[in-house]
Design a protein around this motif. Sequence first.
Motif, PDB file in Angstrom:
ATOM      1  N   SER A   1       0.831  -1.200   0.000  1.00 38.83           N
ATOM      2  CA  SER A   1       0.000   0.000   0.000  1.00 38.83           C
ATOM      3  C   SER A   1       0.864   1.248   0.000  1.00 38.83           C
ATOM      4  O   SER A   1       1.935   1.273   0.581  1.00 38.83           O
ATOM      5  N   LEU A   2       0.361   2.265  -0.663  1.00 41.28           N
ATOM      6  CA  LEU A   2       1.076   3.538  -0.681  1.00 41.28           C
ATOM      7  C   LEU A   2       1.275   4.083   0.713  1.00 41.28           C
ATOM      8  O   LEU A   2       2.277   4.697   1.014  1.00 41.28           O
ATOM      9  N   LEU A   3       0.301   3.798   1.581  1.00 42.73           N
ATOM     10  CA  LEU A   3       0.375   4.345   2.933  1.00 42.73           C
ATOM     11  C   LEU A   3       0.437   3.255   3.995  1.00 42.73           C
ATOM     12  O   LEU A   3       0.210   3.510   5.163  1.00 42.73           O
ATOM     13  N   SER A   4       0.756   2.026   3.593  1.00 42.92           N
ATOM     14  CA  SER A   4       0.692   0.919   4.544  1.00 42.92           C
ATOM     15  C   SER A   4       1.689   1.056   5.679  1.00 42.92           C
ATOM     16  O   SER A   4       1.488   0.526   6.760  1.00 42.92           O
ATOM     17  N   THR A   5       2.767   1.773   5.478  1.00 39.93           N
ATOM     18  CA  THR A   5       3.774   1.895   6.518  1.00 39.93           C
ATOM     19  C   THR A   5       3.457   3.000   7.510  1.00 39.93           C
ATOM     20  O   THR A   5       4.095   3.096   8.539  1.00 39.93           O
ATOM     21  N   THR A   6       2.473   3.850   7.183  1.00 38.78           N
ATOM     22  CA  THR A   6       2.190   4.979   8.073  1.00 38.78           C
ATOM     23  C   THR A   6       0.732   5.056   8.490  1.00 38.78           C
ATOM     24  O   THR A   6       0.372   5.948   9.219  1.00 38.78           O
ATOM     25  N   ARG A   7      -0.128   4.135   8.037  1.00 33.84           N
ATOM     26  CA  ARG A   7      -1.543   4.199   8.317  1.00 33.84           C
ATOM     27  C   ARG A   7      -2.045   2.904   8.945  1.00 33.84           C
ATOM     28  O   ARG A   7      -1.626   1.818   8.581  1.00 33.84           O
ATOM     29  N   LYS A   8      -2.981   3.039   9.881  1.00 31.61           N
ATOM     30  CA  LYS A   8      -3.717   1.914  10.428  1.00 31.61           C
ATOM     31  C   LYS A   8      -5.198   2.225  10.257  1.00 31.61           C
ATOM     32  O   LYS A   8      -5.681   3.241  10.737  1.00 31.61           O
ATOM     33  N   PHE A   9      -5.922   1.336   9.553  1.00 28.13           N
ATOM     34  CA  PHE A   9      -7.325   1.578   9.279  1.00 28.13           C
ATOM     35  C   PHE A   9      -8.198   0.703  10.162  1.00 28.13           C
ATOM     36  O   PHE A   9      -7.937  -0.474  10.342  1.00 28.13           O
ATOM     37  N   LYS A  10      -9.253   1.314  10.697  1.00 22.91           N
ATOM     38  CA  LYS A  10     -10.181   0.548  11.520  1.00 22.91           C
ATOM     39  C   LYS A  10     -11.192  -0.203  10.653  1.00 22.91           C
ATOM     40  O   LYS A  10     -11.538  -1.347  10.926  1.00 22.91           O
ATOM     41  N   THR A  11     -11.704   0.486   9.614  1.00 21.58           N
ATOM     42  CA  THR A  11     -12.713  -0.108   8.744  1.00 21.58           C
ATOM     43  C   THR A  11     -12.767   0.677   7.451  1.00 21.58           C
ATOM     44  O   THR A  11     -12.289   1.813   7.390  1.00 21.58           O
ATOM     45  N   SER A  12     -13.325   0.055   6.427  1.00 17.18           N
ATOM     46  CA  SER A  12     -13.410   0.705   5.119  1.00 17.18           C
ATOM     47  C   SER A  12     -14.766   0.465   4.498  1.00 17.18           C
ATOM     48  O   SER A  12     -15.477  -0.492   4.826  1.00 17.18           O
ATOM     49  N   VAL A  13     -15.115   1.341   3.554  1.00 13.61           N
ATOM     50  CA  VAL A  13     -16.313   1.167   2.742  1.00 13.61           C
ATOM     51  C   VAL A  13     -15.995   1.726   1.366  1.00 13.61           C
ATOM     52  O   VAL A  13     -15.201   2.656   1.234  1.00 13.61           O
ATOM     53  N   SER A  14     -16.564   1.116   0.310  1.00  8.78           N
ATOM     54  CA  SER A  14     -16.219   1.553  -1.046  1.00  8.78           C
ATOM     55  C   SER A  14     -17.463   1.770  -1.885  1.00  8.78           C
ATOM     56  O   SER A  14     -18.533   1.226  -1.626  1.00  8.78           O
ATOM     57  N   PHE A  15     -17.297   2.604  -2.916  1.00  2.00           N
ATOM     58  CA  PHE A  15     -18.356   2.874  -3.887  1.00  2.00           C
ATOM     59  C   PHE A  15     -17.796   2.642  -5.286  1.00  2.00           C
ATOM     60  O   PHE A  15     -16.657   3.017  -5.578  1.00  2.00           O
ATOM     61  N   THR A  16     -18.606   2.043  -6.158  1.00  2.00           N
ATOM     62  CA  THR A  16     -18.234   1.885  -7.556  1.00  2.00           C
ATOM     63  C   THR A  16     -19.405   2.342  -8.419  1.00  2.00           C
ATOM     64  O   THR A  16     -20.520   1.862  -8.248  1.00  2.00           O
ATOM     65  N   ILE A  17     -19.149   3.301  -9.326  1.00  2.00           N
ATOM     66  CA  ILE A  17     -20.188   3.781 -10.234  1.00  2.00           C
ATOM     67  C   ILE A  17     -19.594   3.855 -11.629  1.00  2.00           C
ATOM     68  O   ILE A  17     -18.599   4.540 -11.850  1.00  2.00           O
ATOM     69  N   ALA A  18     -20.186   3.133 -12.581  1.00  5.01           N
ATOM     70  CA  ALA A  18     -19.739   3.181 -13.975  1.00  5.01           C
ATOM     71  C   ALA A  18     -20.614   4.194 -14.713  1.00  5.01           C
ATOM     72  O   ALA A  18     -21.838   4.149 -14.644  1.00  5.01           O
ATOM     73  N   MET A  19     -19.964   5.111 -15.411  1.00 11.21           N
ATOM     74  CA  MET A  19     -20.676   6.193 -16.091  1.00 11.21           C
ATOM     75  C   MET A  19     -20.377   6.152 -17.588  1.00 11.21           C
ATOM     76  O   MET A  19     -19.251   5.888 -18.009  1.00 11.21           O
ATOM     77  N   GLY A  20     -21.392   6.436 -18.401  1.00  8.79           N
ATOM     78  CA  GLY A  20     -21.194   6.530 -19.834  1.00  8.79           C
ATOM     79  C   GLY A  20     -20.676   7.904 -20.215  1.00  8.79           C
ATOM     80  O   GLY A  20     -20.515   8.790 -19.374  1.00  8.79           O
ATOM     81  N   ALA A  21     -20.404   8.085 -21.498  1.00  7.23           N
ATOM     82  CA  ALA A  21     -19.977   9.398 -21.984  1.00  7.23           C
ATOM     83  C   ALA A  21     -21.118  10.388 -21.830  1.00  7.23           C
ATOM     84  O   ALA A  21     -22.284  10.046 -22.023  1.00  7.23           O
ATOM     85  N   ASN A  22     -20.774  11.636 -21.457  1.00 12.76           N
ATOM     86  CA  ASN A  22     -21.790  12.663 -21.257  1.00 12.76           C
ATOM     87  C   ASN A  22     -22.471  13.018 -22.575  1.00 12.76           C
ATOM     88  O   ASN A  22     -21.821  13.180 -23.601  1.00 12.76           O
ATOM     89  N   SER A  23     -23.775  13.136 -22.521  1.00 12.47           N
ATOM     90  CA  SER A  23     -24.530  13.589 -23.697  1.00 12.47           C
ATOM     91  C   SER A  23     -24.779  15.075 -23.593  1.00 12.47           C
ATOM     92  O   SER A  23     -24.670  15.664 -22.526  1.00 12.47           O
ATOM     93  N   ASN A  24     -25.117  15.678 -24.704  1.00 10.09           N
ATOM     94  CA  ASN A  24     -25.372  17.118 -24.734  1.00 10.09           C
ATOM     95  C   ASN A  24     -26.857  17.405 -24.941  1.00 10.09           C
ATOM     96  O   ASN A  24     -27.237  18.332 -25.640  1.00 10.09           O
ATOM     97  N   GLN A  25     -27.693  16.597 -24.335  1.00  8.21           N
ATOM     98  CA  GLN A  25     -29.123  16.789 -24.496  1.00  8.21           C
ATOM     99  C   GLN A  25     -29.574  18.072 -23.803  1.00  8.21           C
ATOM    100  O   GLN A  25     -29.100  18.420 -22.742  1.00  8.21           O
ATOM    101  N   THR A  26     -30.532  18.729 -24.428  1.00  7.06           N
ATOM    102  CA  THR A  26     -31.082  19.938 -23.819  1.00  7.06           C
ATOM    103  C   THR A  26     -32.057  19.578 -22.714  1.00  7.06           C
ATOM    104  O   THR A  26     -32.574  18.468 -22.658  1.00  7.06           O
ATOM    105  N   SER A  27     -32.313  20.543 -21.845  1.00  5.58           N
ATOM    106  CA  SER A  27     -33.181  20.307 -20.702  1.00  5.58           C
ATOM    107  C   SER A  27     -34.606  19.972 -21.143  1.00  5.58           C
ATOM    108  O   SER A  27     -35.178  20.632 -22.012  1.00  5.58           O
TER     109      SER A  27
END
Length: 590
Positions: free
Chosen positions: A231-257
């Motif tokens: 880990s990039l920070l494994s030598t200096t960090r101690k974590f109690k717990t973690s939670v993660s989010f994953t969101i896949a997004m498509g290319a932005n469209s230019n649709q009008t409101s």
Amino acid sequence: MASNAGSDAVFTSQKSTLSESPQTKKFPLTEEERFYMNCRATYLTVFKSSLENIISKDQLYLVLQHAGRNPSQTTIHKYWTPQTAKMNFDDFCIILRKENPTSKAELLKYFKQLDVNDDGSILHSDLNKFLTKRGETMTQEEVNAVINLDDVNSDGKFDYIKFCKLYMKTNEQCLKITLEKLEANSKLRRQQFGSHIEGSPERDPSPKLSPKIIRKNDQEAFSNKGDTTNSLLSTTRKFKTSVSFTIAMGANSNQTSKLTPPNLKDWQCVQSKGCFFLEEDGGIIRHRYKMQISQRSMVYLTIKPLNLSQVEGKFKCQFISSLKILEVYIFIFSCLRLRKEIKPITEEAQLVYRDETGELFLTNEFRSTLSDIFEIIDLDGNGLISLEEYNFFELRTSGEKCDEDAWTVCRENFDTKKNELTKQGFMDLNLMEANDRGDPLDLWVTLHSMGYNKALELTEACPFVIDIYAEKCKPRIKAVNMEACSGQLETAVCNSVLDRGEAKVMDGYENIIVHTCNYDTWITSIIENKSDNKVIIHINNELSKNCVNNRGLNIFAVEVAPKSTMVCQHVMPLNERQEWIYYCVYSLIA
């Protein structure tokens, strides 16, 4: 915030000092690590901990002096506004990215203006006049302290070349001593935030994400990322717990409101302009408006970017209803804080020049910028600047208003129409100021206040146009003042995400909740701390694809006060035309 032009120059004179560390001989620190390590070292010359806050202008002035900035009162007032109650260590780092350290060349340049004999010295009498009567004056006691320095004064003269050498040497020595203390104190290492890490003999020179902070299902989803044993920070960090989010997004469209009324062309419309200004502490200053509708009517409002010669139309916002207006705040706020590709500014733009006769002129580049500024402050769009509009500009750049008498003098000396200043009059006014001051330094203060960098690029402001349509009557809108909206914005963003976002509780810590909301074109996350104690949350975006966040770092940490909710980050695609994946791990630091 992402690094901007000038950050590469921060602490450059101390690079050799840092490289002497036993740790960094084996594994040299990155530029980012070096920057934060020096920031912390400087911060700790004034405060006991990097978790302490700056609570006054005097403290801000002192810690900036320790960082070699030697700030003017104008600079202090730019960062410490009437709305500022405190600043933290991260705010301090942001300021240091903006304010380059005073270089030896700059010091010599200022002193050379008084060196009438060009011999490297200044008469005490001339120095006394300069320091007590020009610019931000010093007291006689302060001047005497300079004149009485044994190493740089003799025979009634001040040796400014020796003084500059002494100044730079003292700065380097102070930083070196503090770095040595920082290195020796292991407790201080545990206070480091985000990428503010020190080198370690055990650190993998090419670290990867640690499996300790990724759940099993997350590891399977990203198994193609390769070995994650270090880990990039494994030598200096101690974590109690973690939670993660994953969101896949498509290319932005230019649709009008889809909310645009079909018969909008038949509605009555009024237009006004304004600007969001990004402050050094991350806050936002904006215009506040008063709108009048003479009778009950449907209203449609759009906020769009003001098209200037140097501003790309990146902000696509058309909203109706208070909820959508809230979202435009979020969107503009996030866009202001994001940087796609920050290139170092190698050469400062020239503002003025003199011809062969010695007459002063504005450069074409500066005139173009002034033309854009004129468009920004011409709020009613009539091609003229009224006293009221000019005072918005004055309050932003100098903190003071222009009174009626001064405005009368201005109208008598510069081109006006209908008692309002024309664009040519505005140009001539700036030329007069350049002539009066003889040095473009004050002109740069004005430009920075308006959001321009040293290359005359508008990077810290978002000018916009408001169009208000009313179905049954002619609406009216008027800018009434300028005010900070960071607190309101923070609350509004948090309420929006709490209402619409997905919530995940930290395992074993039901009072620590991460909320993430997908707004189609960007993602915002907030952290809710219901506990009675402050918490530090480590955020890792390393496995995101085609993403950039307003913090400017893939790895960072935030401190959340007890019983509070705070915006953690805004994330947008680097390339809007390509798909992007938001993958973030939030870890509670022990």
